[in-house]
Design a protein around this motif. Structure first.
Motif, mmCIF file in Angstrom:
data_model
loop_
_atom_site.group_PDB
_atom_site.id
_atom_site.type_symbol
_atom_site.label_atom_id
_atom_site.label_comp_id
_atom_site.label_asym_id
_atom_site.label_seq_id
_atom_site.Cartn_x
_atom_site.Cartn_y
_atom_site.Cartn_z
ATOM 1 N N GLY A 84 0.825 -1.216 0.000
ATOM 2 C CA GLY A 84 0.000 0.000 0.000
ATOM 3 C C GLY A 84 0.851 1.255 0.000
ATOM 4 N N ILE A 85 1.929 1.240 0.785
ATOM 5 C CA ILE A 85 2.843 2.384 0.816
ATOM 6 C C ILE A 85 3.527 2.544 -0.544
ATOM 7 C CG2 ILE A 85 4.938 3.334 1.871
ATOM 8 C CD1 ILE A 85 4.079 1.871 4.485
ATOM 9 N N LEU A 86 3.986 1.439 -1.122
ATOM 10 C CA LEU A 86 4.622 1.492 -2.439
ATOM 11 C C LEU A 86 3.669 2.036 -3.496
ATOM 12 C CD1 LEU A 86 6.849 0.795 -4.536
ATOM 13 C CD2 LEU A 86 5.791 -1.475 -4.683
ATOM 14 N N MET A 87 2.431 1.553 -3.499
ATOM 15 C CA MET A 87 1.464 2.010 -4.494
ATOM 16 C C MET A 87 1.196 3.509 -4.350
ATOM 17 S SD MET A 87 -1.053 -1.289 -4.629
ATOM 18 C CE MET A 87 -2.201 -0.552 -5.761
ATOM 19 N N TYR A 88 1.121 3.986 -3.109
ATOM 20 C CA TYR A 88 0.944 5.426 -2.894
ATOM 21 C C TYR A 88 2.179 6.178 -3.388
ATOM 22 C CZ TYR A 88 -0.443 9.838 -0.877
ATOM 23 O OH TYR A 88 -0.795 11.154 -0.724
#
Length: 149
Positions: A84-88
């Protein structure tokens, strides 16, 4: 944990990162770490990289660690939090560096109302060259007033 929960965790973390970004931008970048963010507010900064790019490393570190510990003994929820952090982070790069600041000329003449509102809100953020009196600290959430064209 049920495998259907993992994608939900990723989406929730992605959404939560907008609040993290807003707080970090307002209180860290425009606060005690202004030294790294200041060049980003200088018009016509002539370098390919800015000191502000250091924040990519800061945000990438927890994601990398979560990937590692989330995949160490089979996938667990930590992996999907890191995702989720990577996608953001990818969304941030595409919106902030590509669309708004045109560091790459991929979306130069968009007519999309939402994307134009994003650019307008960020332009208002950059009208203040100092760390005080800023507004519009988020990235994907834009107040309704910036969509009036």
């Amino acid at each position: 944990m049920n495998l259907l929960v993992y994608p939900l965790v990723t989406v929730l973390v992605f959404c939560f990162m907008e609040a993290v970004t807003w707080c970090t931008h307002k209180y860290v970048m425009h606060g005690f770490m202004w030294y790294f963010h200041e060049d980003h507010h200088r018009p016509g900064y002539p370098h390919v990289f800015e000191k502000n790019d250091f924040f990519f490393v800061i945000f990438a570190t927890p994601s990398i660690l979560l990937f590692y510990f989330g995949a160490y003994n089979g996938l667990n929820v930590l992996f999907f939090i890191g995702l989720g952090i990577l996608m953001y982070g990818i969304a941030y790069f595409l919106v902030h560096d590509v669309l708004i600041h045109q560091r790459f000329k991929w979306f130069k003449n968009t007519k999309n109302k939402y994307l134009r509102g994003l650019r307008k809100a960020h332009k208002i953020h950059h009208k203040h060259l100092g760390k005080e009196f800023g507004e519009c600290f988020g990235m994907l959430y834009v107040p309704r007033k910036y969509f009036k064209i």
